[in-house]
Motif scaffolding. Sequence first.
Motif, PDB file in Angstrom:
ATOM      1  N   HIS A 101       8.476   6.238  -5.153  1.00 50.39           N
ATOM      2  CA  HIS A 101       8.708   6.250  -6.592  1.00 50.39           C
ATOM      3  C   HIS A 101       7.650   5.440  -7.345  1.00 50.39           C
ATOM      4  CE1 HIS A 101      12.756   6.980  -4.793  1.00 50.39           C
ATOM      5  NE2 HIS A 101      12.770   7.913  -5.719  1.00 50.39           N
ATOM      6  N   ALA A 102       7.027   4.507  -6.677  1.00 52.00           N
ATOM      7  CA  ALA A 102       5.991   3.678  -7.320  1.00 52.00           C
ATOM      8  C   ALA A 102       5.093   3.118  -6.226  1.00 52.00           C
ATOM      9  CB  ALA A 102       6.629   2.552  -8.124  1.00 52.00           C
ATOM     10  N   LEU A 103       3.942   2.623  -6.644  1.00 54.79           N
ATOM     11  CA  LEU A 103       2.938   2.208  -5.655  1.00 54.79           C
ATOM     12  C   LEU A 103       2.387   0.818  -5.967  1.00 54.79           C
ATOM     13  CD1 LEU A 103       1.080   3.147  -3.230  1.00 54.79           C
ATOM     14  CD2 LEU A 103      -0.579   3.803  -4.972  1.00 54.79           C
ATOM     15  N   GLY A 104       2.085   0.075  -4.910  1.00 56.14           N
ATOM     16  CA  GLY A 104       1.408  -1.211  -5.059  1.00 56.14           C
ATOM     17  C   GLY A 104       0.477  -1.436  -3.883  1.00 56.14           C
ATOM     18  N   GLY A 105      -0.261  -2.539  -3.925  1.00 57.55           N
ATOM     19  CA  GLY A 105      -1.037  -2.968  -2.772  1.00 57.55           C
ATOM     20  C   GLY A 105      -2.468  -2.491  -2.711  1.00 57.55           C
ATOM     21  N   ILE A 106      -2.839  -1.531  -3.531  1.00 57.12           N
ATOM     22  CA  ILE A 106      -4.134  -0.865  -3.388  1.00 57.12           C
ATOM     23  C   ILE A 106      -5.294  -1.748  -3.881  1.00 57.12           C
ATOM     24  CG2 ILE A 106      -3.872   0.259  -5.628  1.00 57.12           C
ATOM     25  CD1 ILE A 106      -5.300   2.182  -2.778  1.00 57.12           C
ATOM     26  N   GLU A 107      -6.458  -1.543  -3.270  1.00 53.65           N
ATOM     27  CA  GLU A 107      -7.655  -2.281  -3.645  1.00 53.65           C
ATOM     28  C   GLU A 107      -8.543  -1.437  -4.576  1.00 53.65           C
ATOM     29  OE1 GLU A 107      -7.083  -1.306  -0.496  1.00 53.65           O
ATOM     30  OE2 GLU A 107      -6.452  -3.063   0.662  1.00 53.65           O
ATOM     31  N   SER A 108      -9.632  -2.053  -5.029  1.00 56.83           N
ATOM     32  CA  SER A 108     -10.462  -1.444  -6.081  1.00 56.83           C
ATOM     33  C   SER A 108     -10.955  -0.038  -5.743  1.00 56.83           C
ATOM     34  CB  SER A 108     -11.683  -2.322  -6.370  1.00 56.83           C
ATOM     35  OG  SER A 108     -11.308  -3.506  -6.997  1.00 56.83           O
ATOM     36  N   ASP A 109     -11.685   0.104  -4.627  1.00 56.69           N
ATOM     37  CA  ASP A 109     -12.318   1.397  -4.360  1.00 56.69           C
ATOM     38  C   ASP A 109     -11.287   2.495  -4.096  1.00 56.69           C
ATOM     39  OD1 ASP A 109     -11.690  -0.023  -2.141  1.00 56.69           O
ATOM     40  OD2 ASP A 109     -13.718  -0.088  -1.332  1.00 56.69           O
ATOM     41  N   GLY A 110     -10.195   2.131  -3.447  1.00 57.93           N
ATOM     42  CA  GLY A 110      -9.125   3.098  -3.233  1.00 57.93           C
ATOM     43  C   GLY A 110      -8.466   3.485  -4.543  1.00 57.93           C
TER      44      GLY A 110
END
Lengths: 415, 330
Positions: A101-110
């Motif tokens: 339902h929602a997203l977290g954790g991702i870094e810049s290039d991704g």
Amino acid sequence: MKRVLVALLAVGLVAAAACSGDSGDAADEGPVKYGFLNGQSGDYGPWGHWALAAAEVAVEELNAGGGVLGRSVELVVEDNGSTPEGAVSGFAELTEVDGIHALGGIESDGMIAIFDTVHELQIPTICSTCGTTELDSTGGDMVFRIIPSDTDNGIVGAQVARDEGYRNVAMLVELSEGTESPANVFKAVFTEQMGGTITEDVRFNAGETTYAAQVAQAFESGPDAVYIAAGFETGVPILNEWQRRGYTDVPMIFTTDLLSPEIAEIVSGVPGASAIVGATAYDTVNNPAWDAYVPRFEEKIGDPPEIAFYDAWQYDQYIILGLATAKAGTTDGAAVAAAIPEIANPPGVEVFSYAQGLAELEAGNDIDYHGTTSNLNLNSVGNLLSPVMAVIHVQDGDWAVRENIELDPTLVKPS
Amino acid sequence: MTNPIFWVGVLTLAAIYASLAMALNVESGWGGMWDLGIAGLLASGSYCYVILTAGDPDLDMRFAPGLSMWVAWPLSALFTGLVAFAIGAPALRLRREYFLITTLAFAEIIRQLVIIQADLTRGTLGVPNINRPFDSFVTGRDYNYVLLGIAVAAAAVMYVVTRQIGISPFGRTLRAARDNEAVALALGKRVNRMRIKTFILAGVLIGATAPVYLFYIRAVSPQLFAPGITFTVWTALVIGGLGSIRGGLAGAFVLIVFTEAVGLIEVDPSHINILVAIEPFLVGLLLVLVLRFRPDGLFSERSAFGAGNRPAGRSAGDSRPAGAAQGSGG
């Protein structure tokens, strides 16, 4: 032809076996699923363990508070291998297989790679480790960033250099997006807005056999201080070289990635090398959210939070998502995304935990969540409005907060 | 059942890697030139496409003509061919491991050039929002099917082209020179010229695939072209069968589908580090098993061209890098 059929059959069997997972639809029943798309392997791997632990602490808090919308919360973890390709395929798996339902954790290039897809699929996304300047002017509708931009990091580096009285600074900069971005801002602000001089600007690659030449070039250019922007894996051989060559009387300013225990250990073993500072967003003074977070993180992982490991932002993002989902009263992506600025910004009762925020929401009050890392107030493009920055220095073998400062409003992002 | 969109994405990526593996097969499988510079050639084609199609002033790129993607696509292929010529001219003077290391070094040089030429390429920042064909007509999840169609069409074209090369007199001569350069020279074949042509041709084919890869990723940055991509293409080709016509195609699909299927194994979040460690292990195990039970890969060169086309007493698995027969070093 027979072998082609055999090979395709084999592929089909593997695919069919893999198709036994959950439905890809984000169901209205069952657990609320928050994705954690992060580099558990590859370049960001060294931070992965801490990042995941912090995310788990947050989800445990959500579930301990009764869950979200009366449903349990599930953290769905996907390794992106620290690559854009891994981010694209990992995001596809999280959305189409797991139905997050929602997203977290991702870094810049991704984040840059999945930015358009996030909007198309209406998945509210909080970027907890994206410093990229690419997000300085985009976002705020589906993508939000709760960590300072590399622009802020560059400006605060220049601010620290100015406040320490340095007029001539040499630069040692690793060639990567996360290190070049703040370094370029630092250089522009320091020279154009403060009248400072860059005595040498040395750029280098990660993973080189030796950094002797680069270190000598920077430290022998007659600087008052050396600004070092590098990952901590590169920072260790650089500091070994710094120590071996006897440049320890020259002060250094570090970017966030270098504020790791390994670096502090090296520096603390060198007599007289105290004028080493870094600056990062860290709001640890008189902050109930931070005070509550530290023991739970320590219980989880056996170590206290480390400044350079970005774990506290990983925690904050899921508390925000939980509160925003509760405020929206639905897991619908657009509604949750619209609620994120509402719970992060005033007006509202200032709250420091999920349980506190949920109680106020249930009482019909607006809330203003203050996280472990800052007040988390967001501007119109989903960036931190005014990050509190901590000046950090080495004390008793570890990094310690010397003072909290606000970004000088007279210093602006270079054009 | 898993949402089919996920598998559409997996098959799209597999088709892209299949195209790259088939291009690699031309130079390495048949030409005997063991090229570790795939990432560099892919970067050349990708950045050429991105620069030529860039037109957004916000990107602040020194040269951004904003060409149509249909113009930029073939130009990217041609440009990559030129880059391949620039690499091949000096590198093909070398033999065996010297050639291999040189191509790896050139790939890294290209990546560094991309980083250094920041006013042209945006350096480490990269370029977001890649232009994609037909995205004004089909949007959202449905575009995945369009992309799969493009990738499969590209792989099909690559298959037809490389097959024609393989069965042509040029292809036969190429394999003959790989197996016994001295005999090929004695028969009057201009082996060096043939190799440079092959190297350029492979560059053109990789450059033609580069935009499809970008359509999938939707952004470009130097980090995308780390050596890992080269090794993935090589692994696919070895699994499928180095030197066979269908090997690259089959190997890429098996490898990518297998890798993604392994990623679907569900574990408790606190054990994700174990899964992360197991994934490459399982892929390695797949490679070992294939090499153990089918040393020539899923499809052998012998089955593709017939045993009569190979010298007596040698199998396809004996293929040696360029100039091995000469035994000359760097």
